[in-house]
Every structure is written in structure tokens, then in C-alpha cells.
Design an enzyme around this catalytic site. Structure first.
Site, PDB file in Angstrom:
ATOM      1  N   LYS A 157       0.859  -1.194   0.000  1.00 20.45           N
ATOM      2  CA  LYS A 157       0.000   0.000   0.000  1.00 20.45           C
ATOM      3  C   LYS A 157       0.882   1.227   0.000  1.00 20.45           C
ATOM      4  O   LYS A 157       2.024   1.186   0.477  1.00 20.45           O
ATOM      5  CB  LYS A 157      -0.887   0.012   1.250  1.00 20.45           C
ATOM      6  CG  LYS A 157      -2.115   0.898   1.117  1.00 20.45           C
ATOM      7  CD  LYS A 157      -3.213   0.170   0.377  1.00 20.45           C
ATOM      8  CE  LYS A 157      -4.445   1.022   0.192  1.00 20.45           C
ATOM      9  NZ  LYS A 157      -5.521   0.248  -0.443  1.00 20.45           N
TER      10      LYS A 157
HETATM   11  P1  NAD Z   1     -12.748   8.040  -3.066  1.00 18.36           P
HETATM   12  O1  NAD Z   1     -11.850   9.070  -2.535  1.00 18.36           O
HETATM   13  O2  NAD Z   1     -12.960   7.940  -4.543  1.00 18.36           O
HETATM   14  O3  NAD Z   1     -14.211   8.211  -2.429  1.00 18.36           O
HETATM   15  C1  NAD Z   1     -14.438   8.299  -1.064  1.00 18.36           C
HETATM   16  C2  NAD Z   1     -15.896   8.731  -0.898  1.00 18.36           C
HETATM   17  O4  NAD Z   1     -16.213   8.725   0.489  1.00 18.36           O
HETATM   18  C3  NAD Z   1     -16.172  10.160  -1.392  1.00 18.36           C
HETATM   19  O5  NAD Z   1     -17.455  10.182  -1.990  1.00 18.36           O
HETATM   20  C4  NAD Z   1     -16.179  10.975  -0.108  1.00 18.36           C
HETATM   21  O6  NAD Z   1     -16.953  12.161  -0.209  1.00 18.36           O
HETATM   22  C5  NAD Z   1     -16.821   9.966   0.814  1.00 18.36           C
HETATM   23  N1  NAD Z   1     -16.649  10.226   2.232  1.00 18.36           N
HETATM   24  C6  NAD Z   1     -15.544  10.610   2.911  1.00 18.36           C
HETATM   25  N2  NAD Z   1     -15.840  10.726   4.219  1.00 18.36           N
HETATM   26  C7  NAD Z   1     -17.148  10.365   4.358  1.00 18.36           C
HETATM   27  C8  NAD Z   1     -18.046  10.270   5.438  1.00 18.36           C
HETATM   28  N3  NAD Z   1     -17.671  10.565   6.662  1.00 18.36           N
HETATM   29  N4  NAD Z   1     -19.313   9.869   5.189  1.00 18.36           N
HETATM   30  C9  NAD Z   1     -19.713   9.570   3.944  1.00 18.36           C
HETATM   31  N5  NAD Z   1     -18.917   9.634   2.884  1.00 18.36           N
HETATM   32  C10 NAD Z   1     -17.656  10.037   3.089  1.00 18.36           C
HETATM   33  O7  NAD Z   1     -12.243   6.654  -2.454  1.00 18.36           O
HETATM   34  P2  NAD Z   1     -12.549   5.180  -3.001  1.00 18.36           P
HETATM   35  O8  NAD Z   1     -11.472   4.794  -3.947  1.00 18.36           O
HETATM   36  O9  NAD Z   1     -13.971   5.108  -3.416  1.00 18.36           O
HETATM   37  O10 NAD Z   1     -12.283   4.336  -1.686  1.00 18.36           O
HETATM   38  C11 NAD Z   1     -13.282   4.174  -0.690  1.00 18.36           C
HETATM   39  C12 NAD Z   1     -12.914   2.999   0.172  1.00 18.36           C
HETATM   40  O11 NAD Z   1     -12.843   1.813  -0.620  1.00 18.36           O
HETATM   41  C13 NAD Z   1     -11.554   3.090   0.859  1.00 18.36           C
HETATM   42  O12 NAD Z   1     -11.631   2.442   2.105  1.00 18.36           O
HETATM   43  C14 NAD Z   1     -10.647   2.322  -0.075  1.00 18.36           C
HETATM   44  O13 NAD Z   1      -9.487   1.816   0.595  1.00 18.36           O
HETATM   45  C15 NAD Z   1     -11.570   1.200  -0.476  1.00 18.36           C
HETATM   46  N6  NAD Z   1     -11.215   0.517  -1.725  1.00 18.36           N
HETATM   47  C16 NAD Z   1     -11.033   1.191  -2.885  1.00 18.36           C
HETATM   48  C17 NAD Z   1     -10.763   0.502  -4.070  1.00 18.36           C
HETATM   49  C18 NAD Z   1     -10.651   1.181  -5.407  1.00 18.36           C
HETATM   50  O14 NAD Z   1     -10.572   0.470  -6.427  1.00 18.36           O
HETATM   51  N7  NAD Z   1     -10.663   2.494  -5.485  1.00 18.36           N
HETATM   52  C19 NAD Z   1     -10.639  -0.897  -4.034  1.00 18.36           C
HETATM   53  C20 NAD Z   1     -10.840  -1.558  -2.834  1.00 18.36           C
HETATM   54  C21 NAD Z   1     -11.141  -0.846  -1.696  1.00 18.36           C
END
Ligand code: NAD
Length: 442
Positions: A132
Site C-alpha cells: 500500500k
Molecule cells: P474516493 O476518494 O474515490 O471516495 C471516497 C468517498 O467517500 C467520497 O465520496 C467521499 O466524499 C466519501 N466520504 C468521505 N468521508 C465520508 C463520510 N464521513 N461519510 C460519507 N462519505 C464520506 O475513495 P474510493 O477509492 O472510493 O475508496 C473508498 C474505500 O474503498 C476506501 O476504504 C478504499 O481503501 C476502499 N477501496 C477502494 C478501491 C478502489 O478500487 N478504489 C478498491 C478496494 C477498496
């Protein structure tokens, strides 16, 4: 719409299974992500009667790099940023893991997430270890130019670790396909040739895979469909709430919507919207793209992100950030099925409360693995310079996700444990087996 799934606090045949997730004496306030990760590993190790030497190896990241680097800001000043790249384990193959731009990206968090990636890749049985990366920053406060310079300098600083057969980054919180294109270009410039396989989640025009943008969300929908089936339900019968509307939450909500589920609530960092008749997800995505938040849309009743978690729905998908379901609110969760879209959205204490209340939880290491599965496909396509159609990508990912879900479910039944421990049993045992067969160098 047929009858709804029984509320969470009525035990079901599914949730009656598995009660070994966390022993009663587990310290319930452990919220440090790395301590949580170690605790989960310890429980799986105990269950597997893992060799103490192997357990000791798996507790530690193999490599950790901290970089402090300057970036020229638009106003002419210079700012120093701190970033990390952590490789947890490479017993099963090169390490694979996202890159996060966030104010929470501490070494503890990155270390925990690297370990999670090791188990995740092993659970879906793809030939990667776990890593990571993170840069401590608020990407929303940076201009596009500043983000590009930050990404390029960080890539250059961690260039001694990453590479197509050593460690392959991908998007995560605060990063996207454009960020990955900058990583690929910077690395390629240092090599004097184009090296698309150094990073996944790129735009299709520079070696990205069809289907990668939606992959995490699509995988979440596939495992939700499998979980609903156990309740005799179809996606079309389900009312769903999704917390988070970014890479993961946005795609999850849209694919649920496309596949006929009723998405009644979504939220982002600014708040959420609720409409019991179902939200117009394409319109909300358009709004979020335009305004940077979905809260300016008028198609539902405004609710807070915390209220969303407690709605009376069939499926709850926390897909935003860590530690959203905690000891404080877990007993108010009404959804009988929780599918973890985000990494670590449920604290260990909440996990125990949900389990006691009969909630069926599909854990992050399984539920959100669709992204890394399609990243694996992207890497394979880049290495071969031979690209697949989206239907092929989606079908191959679905096969892997459904197989992994059934594997974990079967293990949960056989060992009489919950889905998280079952997933860890599979992941940890596969990594331990690889480490044992390879032996200890020299
Ligand atoms: P991102 O930055 O694209 O989106 C995050 C979202 O969460 C945004 O809409 C933001 O406004 C929202 N957010 C932040 N704080 C919040 C709160 N308190 N309440 C509600 N919404 C809130 O991030 P992402 O890539 O979508 O990642 C989200 C999660 O998924 C993370 O834990 C990440 O590790 C995990 N993840 C991502 C991927 C990927 O392919 N991007 C894969 C596996 C896991």
C-alpha cells in the site's frame, strides 16, 4: 416488490453460523488500524494453529519506505509532503496495493492496509502479495498542477520499490485513473520506455483495462447477489443504502441501480439523500461530477452519513472510510446484510455487536476484491500487450468473485465461524503455505 429481509436483530439461519470472530476478551477499543489488523491475524493464526515462526513473519511488513519530498505550489512557495510505500509480503508474487492521498494516510494506516492486501489477493487466489502507498495530503485542497507534481515526485521517490514485477500500485482514496497515468508516465520516463504494467487502474487509452473503473463496485454487487440468494432474495427485491460516492461507492450505487436493486440512500463527505422509492443514481452521479457533492441534488430527503447507516434497508454498503460502524452505533444497524465496500469500515467491537445481532457481514477482504482482480487482468494484458473486451473482463471477474464467495461461505460453515474469520483462514493459510514451501532464505 416482495417482502423485505428480516431485520438484523432477528437471528437468521445464516447469521446463526460462526461465533468465533473475536473472543469476548478482545480489547474493544483497539481502533489503531494496524493493531486491528494484527488482532485479526492472531485470531486466524490461533484457529489455524499456525507455526509461531510463520506467524511472526506475517506480523511484519517486509519493506517500509518513508519519503519526505518537496513540491512547487502554484503560488510559488515550496511545500514538503510525507509519503509511504509499504510491502507487506511477496511470498505469492509481486506486491499489489493502492495509493491513497489522504490526511489519514499515516504509516500505521498504510502498514495495516498493506497487510489487508496480502490476505485479499490470497482470498481471491491471484498471484500477488500485498502493499500500500499513501501521501499525507488533502487532494481537494490541491490544484490539478500541484497534484500532478506531487504524484510525479512521489513516484520518483518510491521508484526504488515499484515495478511491473516487484510492486504495482493502483487507485485508492483520493487518487484516480489520471493519477495512475502520471505514475506510469513518470516511471516510464525513468526507464526510457513505456512500462504500462507498473501501475493499474490507468485510463484505457494508456494501457488500462476495460471494466477497471467499475470493478470494485461490480464485485461488491456480485457478492451481495450471492448473499441475498441465501435469503431467497434477488437483487431486484433489495433496498440498498451506500455510504460513500467516490470510485467505489459511486460505481456500486450505479451498478445496483442498473441491475434492478432499489438504491434508497447514498451519501458523501457532505451528507446524504434518502428516498424510500429509490434514488435517480445517474442524475446523482452527474450532480456529484458537476458540483463535487451529491448534496446539492433535490431528489431525496437530506440525511447525515451517520443516519444512512441506521436505515431500515436490506443491504448496507459502507464504501467511504474506516471506522464508520463502531461500538456506538452497531446496535442500531437495521440492515440484515452488511457488505464492506471500504477497507476497515467496521471496528472489532462493532463486528461483535453485529454478529450477536444476527447481521450477516461480507468482509472487506472479500467484498471489495473485484478491483484488485481486474487490476490483475490489467497487469496481464499490459505484460502481453493484448487487450480484452469489457464483457470478457466482467465475466472473468464474476467467476473469481463468486468462487471466492462460495469458498469463504463453505469455510464459514465447515469451521462454524463468521465470514471475516473464514476469509482470513483462507487468506492466511494460503500465504503461510507459500512462505513454508519457499523456505527461508538463505
Ligand atoms: P474516493 O476518494 O474515490 O471516495 C471516497 C468517498 O467517500 C467520497 O465520496 C467521499 O466524499 C466519501 N466520504 C468521505 N468521508 C465520508 C463520510 N464521513 N461519510 C460519507 N462519505 C464520506 O475513495 P474510493 O477509492 O472510493 O475508496 C473508498 C474505500 O474503498 C476506501 O476504504 C478504499 O481503501 C476502499 N477501496 C477502494 C478501491 C478502489 O478500487 N478504489 C478498491 C478496494 C477498496
Amino acid at each position: 416488490m416482495s417482502a423485505t429481509i428480516p431485520a438484523a436483530n432477528h437471528r437468521t439461519s445464516i447469521s446463526a453460523k460462526g461465533s468465533l470472530m473475536l473472543p469476548e476478551d478482545t480489547p474493544v477499543q483497539a481502533q489503531n488500524p494496524h493493531e486491528n489488523a494484527l488482532e485479526l491475524l492472531a485470531i486466524a493464526a490461533r484457529h489455524l494453529q499456525l507455526d509461531p515462526g510463520i506467524h511472526e513473519i506475517l506480523k511484519h511488513a517486509e519493506r517500509e519506505l518513508t519519503v519526505n519530498f518537496p513540491v512547487k505550489m502554484d503560488n510559488g512557495t515550496m511545500k514538503t509532503f510525507t509519503g509511504y510505500r509499504v510491502q507487506h509480503n511477496i511470498a505469492r508474487g509481486p506486491s499489489k496495493g493502492g495509493l491513497r492521498f489522504s490526511l489519514g494516510a499515516t504509516i500505521e494506516e498504510v502498514r495495516a492496509l498493506a497487510m489487508l492486501m496480502t490476505w485479499k489477493c490470497a482470498i481471491v487466489n491471484i498471484p500477488f502479495g500485498g502493499s500500500k502507498g499513501g501521501v499525507l495530503c488533502d487532494p481537494k485542497q490541491l490544484s490539478v498542477g500541484e497534484l500532478e507534481r506531487l504524484t510525479r515526485r512521489y513516484t520518483s521517490e518510491i521508484g526504488i520499490l515499484i515495478g511491473p514485477d516487484t510492486d504495482i500500485p493502483a487507485p485508492d482514496m483520493g487518487t484516480n485513473a489520471q493519477t495512475m497515468a502520471w505514475v506510469m508516465d513518470t516511471y516510464s520516463m525513468s526507464k526510457g520506455r513505456t512500462v504500462p504494467a507498473v501501475v493499474t487502474g490507468k485510463p484505457v487509452s494508456v494501457g488500462g483495462s476495460e471494466g477497471r473503473n467499475d470493478a470494485t463496485g461490480r464485485g461488491i454487487v456480485f457478492v451481495t447477489r450471492e448473499a441475498l440468494r441465501e435469503y431467497g432474495k434477488r437483487l431486484a427485491d433489495a433496498r440498498v443504502a451506500v455510504q460513500g460516492f467516490g470510485n467505489v461507492g459511486g460505481a456500486t450505487a450505479r451498478i445496483f441501480h442498473e441491475m434492478g436493486a432499489r438504491v434508497v440512500a447514498v451519501s458523501d463527505a457532505g451528507g446524504g439523500l434518502y428516498n424510500p422509492n429509490g434514488l435517480d443514481i445517474p442524475a446523482l452521479l452527474e450532480c456529484a461530477n458537476r458540483d463535487g457533492t451529491l448534496t446539492t441534488h433535490t431528489g431525496g430527503k437530506p440525511i447525515s452519513s451517520a443516519e444512512l447507516l441506521e436505515l431500515d434497508v436490506d443491504v448496507l454498503v459502507p464504501a467511504a472510510i474506516e471506522n464508520q460502524i463502531t461500538g456506538d452505533n452497531a446496535h442500531r444497524i437495521k440492515a440484515p446484510i452488511v457488505v464492506e465496500g471500504a477497507n476497515g469500515p467496521t471496528t472489532p467491537e462493532a463486528d461483535r455487536i453485529l454478529r450477536d445481532n444476527g447481521v450477516f457481514l461480507v468482509p472487506d477482504v472479500l467484498a471489495n476484491a473485484g478491483g484488485v482482480v481486474v487490476s490483475y487482468f490489467e497487469w496481464v494484458q499490459d505484460l502481453q500487450f493484448f487487450f480484452w473486451q469489457e464483457e470478457e473482463v466482467n465475466a472473468k471477474m464474476e467467476a473469481i468473485m463468486v468462487h471466492a464467495y462460495r469458498d469463504v461461505r463453505q469455510t464459514a460453515r465447515r469451521e462454524d465461524v463468521d465470514m471475516r474469520l473464514a476469509a482470513y483462514i483462507i487468506g492466511v493459510s494460503r500465504v503461510a503455505e507459500a512462505a513454508t514451501i519457499r523456505g527461508i532464505y538463505p
